[in-house]
Design a protein around this motif. Structure first.
Motif, PDB file in Angstrom:
ATOM      1  N   ASP A   1     -21.243 -28.754 -28.743  1.00 48.12           N
ATOM      2  CA  ASP A   1     -20.332 -27.621 -28.929  1.00 48.12           C
ATOM      3  C   ASP A   1     -19.474 -27.390 -27.688  1.00 48.12           C
ATOM      4  OD1 ASP A   1     -19.341 -25.212 -30.325  1.00 48.12           O
ATOM      5  OD2 ASP A   1     -20.447 -24.156 -28.760  1.00 48.12           O
TER       6      ASP A   1
ATOM      7  N   VAL B   1     -12.880 -31.693 -36.237  1.00 51.10           N
ATOM      8  CA  VAL B   1     -11.785 -30.799 -35.834  1.00 51.10           C
ATOM      9  C   VAL B   1     -10.580 -31.687 -35.569  1.00 51.10           C
ATOM     10  CG1 VAL B   1     -10.968 -29.151 -34.114  1.00 51.10           C
ATOM     11  CG2 VAL B   1     -13.374 -29.157 -34.783  1.00 51.10           C
TER      12      VAL B   1
ATOM     13  N   ASP C   1     -17.861 -21.195 -36.590  1.00 52.35           N
ATOM     14  CA  ASP C   1     -18.297 -21.968 -37.757  1.00 52.35           C
ATOM     15  C   ASP C   1     -18.781 -23.353 -37.332  1.00 52.35           C
ATOM     16  OD1 ASP C   1     -17.616 -19.866 -39.448  1.00 52.35           O
ATOM     17  OD2 ASP C   1     -15.572 -20.621 -39.725  1.00 52.35           O
ATOM     18  N   THR C   2     -18.078 -23.956 -36.389  1.00 52.91           N
ATOM     19  CA  THR C   2     -18.478 -25.265 -35.875  1.00 52.91           C
ATOM     20  C   THR C   2     -19.824 -25.160 -35.172  1.00 52.91           C
ATOM     21  OG1 THR C   2     -16.174 -25.916 -35.608  1.00 52.91           O
ATOM     22  CG2 THR C   2     -17.798 -27.162 -34.362  1.00 52.91           C
TER      23      THR C   2
ATOM     24  N   CYS D   1     -19.439 -32.301 -38.044  1.00 53.50           N
ATOM     25  CA  CYS D   1     -18.250 -31.459 -37.859  1.00 53.50           C
ATOM     26  C   CYS D   1     -17.054 -32.342 -37.543  1.00 53.50           C
ATOM     27  CB  CYS D   1     -18.436 -30.499 -36.690  1.00 53.50           C
ATOM     28  SG  CYS D   1     -19.786 -29.379 -36.889  1.00 53.50           S
TER      29      CYS D   1
ATOM     30  N   ASP E   1      -6.050 -21.146 -32.054  1.00 53.55           N
ATOM     31  CA  ASP E   1      -6.566 -20.618 -33.320  1.00 53.55           C
ATOM     32  C   ASP E   1      -7.971 -21.138 -33.583  1.00 53.55           C
ATOM     33  OD1 ASP E   1      -4.222 -19.245 -33.723  1.00 53.55           O
ATOM     34  OD2 ASP E   1      -3.461 -20.597 -35.284  1.00 53.55           O
ATOM     35  N   TRP E   2      -8.160 -22.450 -33.385  1.00 53.75           N
ATOM     36  CA  TRP E   2      -9.482 -23.003 -33.614  1.00 53.75           C
ATOM     37  C   TRP E   2     -10.472 -22.447 -32.604  1.00 53.75           C
ATOM     38  CZ3 TRP E   2     -12.872 -25.803 -30.598  1.00 53.75           C
ATOM     39  CH2 TRP E   2     -14.039 -26.216 -31.246  1.00 53.75           C
TER      40      TRP E   2
ATOM     41  N   GLU F   1     -11.007 -18.605 -33.568  1.00 49.94           N
ATOM     42  CA  GLU F   1     -11.308 -18.169 -34.927  1.00 49.94           C
ATOM     43  C   GLU F   1     -12.306 -19.061 -35.653  1.00 49.94           C
ATOM     44  OE1 GLU F   1      -7.599 -17.697 -36.940  1.00 49.94           O
ATOM     45  OE2 GLU F   1      -6.783 -16.440 -35.345  1.00 49.94           O
ATOM     46  N   SER F   2     -12.269 -20.352 -35.408  1.00 47.76           N
ATOM     47  CA  SER F   2     -13.098 -21.275 -36.183  1.00 47.76           C
ATOM     48  C   SER F   2     -14.271 -21.858 -35.399  1.00 47.76           C
ATOM     49  CB  SER F   2     -12.235 -22.438 -36.692  1.00 47.76           C
ATOM     50  OG  SER F   2     -11.188 -21.941 -37.479  1.00 47.76           O
ATOM     51  N   ARG F   3     -14.302 -21.652 -34.103  1.00 51.95           N
ATOM     52  CA  ARG F   3     -15.341 -22.291 -33.298  1.00 51.95           C
ATOM     53  C   ARG F   3     -16.739 -21.819 -33.683  1.00 51.95           C
ATOM     54  NH1 ARG F   3     -16.384 -22.229 -26.858  1.00 51.95           N
ATOM     55  NH2 ARG F   3     -18.031 -23.784 -26.888  1.00 51.95           N
TER      56      ARG F   3
ATOM     57  N   GLU G   1      -2.288 -24.087 -32.506  1.00 48.72           N
ATOM     58  CA  GLU G   1      -3.345 -24.620 -33.357  1.00 48.72           C
ATOM     59  C   GLU G   1      -4.659 -24.738 -32.585  1.00 48.72           C
ATOM     60  OE1 GLU G   1      -3.839 -28.374 -36.453  1.00 48.72           O
ATOM     61  OE2 GLU G   1      -2.060 -28.189 -35.217  1.00 48.72           O
TER      62      GLU G   1
END
Length: 132
Positions: A44, A89, A76-77, A87, A68-69, A72-74, A65
Motif C-alpha cells: 500500500d 491502479v 478501497d485499495t 489491485c 483523486d485516487w 478518494e480511492s486509496r 487524476e
C-alpha cells in the motif's frame, strides 16, 4: 491453492509491478519496475509513492487524476490488500498510460547461503586437460 498447513516455509506477500504503455504505439506495455512486498502495508505504501513520483514527471501542472485516487480511492485499495485481493491502479496522461498492479503471492524460501552443499569426495582429484 495452498493451505496454511501445506505452505510450511512459504511467506505470504504481494507481487507489485508498474507497467508503462505508449498509447500511440501498438507494442505491448513494458514492465518498468517490480518488487515483492511482504505485507499489505508495504504494498500500500509503494502505490502512492510511485504514483506521485511518476505522474509528477509526466505532467506536473495537472496531476488531478493522481490526487483523486490518493485522496478518494486509496482506502478501497488498502482494504482490498488487507483482504489479499489483487489491485490495479491506472492513470493516463497524454499518450502514456501507467498501470500499477499488486497481486497476492506465496514467496518461496531461498536456499540458506551459509549451508554450503557438500561436494563429492573426488572433486579435488579433477585435473583439467591442457589445451593447445
Amino acid at each position: 491453492m495452498v493451505s496454511d498447513d501445506a505452505s510450511g516455509d512459504l511467506a505470504r506477500g504481494f507481487w507489485c509491478e508498474c507497467w508503462a504503455e505508449d498509447l500511440t504505439d501498438a507494442d505491448r506495455p513494458t514492465v518498468t519496475t517490480s518488487f515483492g512486498a511482504y505485507s499489505a502495508t508495504q504494498a500500500d505504501g509503494w502505490l502512492p509513492t510511485a504514483l506521485r513520483t511518476i505522474t509528477a514527471e509526466l505532467n506536473p501542472a495537472e496531476p488531478k487524476e493522481t490526487w483523486d485516487w490518493l485522496y478518494e480511492s486509496r482506502i478501497d485499495t488498502r482494504r482490498a490488500l488487507l483482504r489479499s485481493d489483487p489491485c490495479t491502479v491506472s492513470v493516463t496522461y497524454a499518450s502514456t498510460r501507467i498501470t500499477w498492479t499488486v497481486h497476492p503471492v506465496l514467496f518461496l524460501p531461498l536456499a540458506d547461503s551459509h549451508e554450503a552443499p557438500e561436494l563429492p569426495a573426488d572433486v579435488h582429484d579433477f585435473k583439467p586437460h591442457a589445451t593447445d
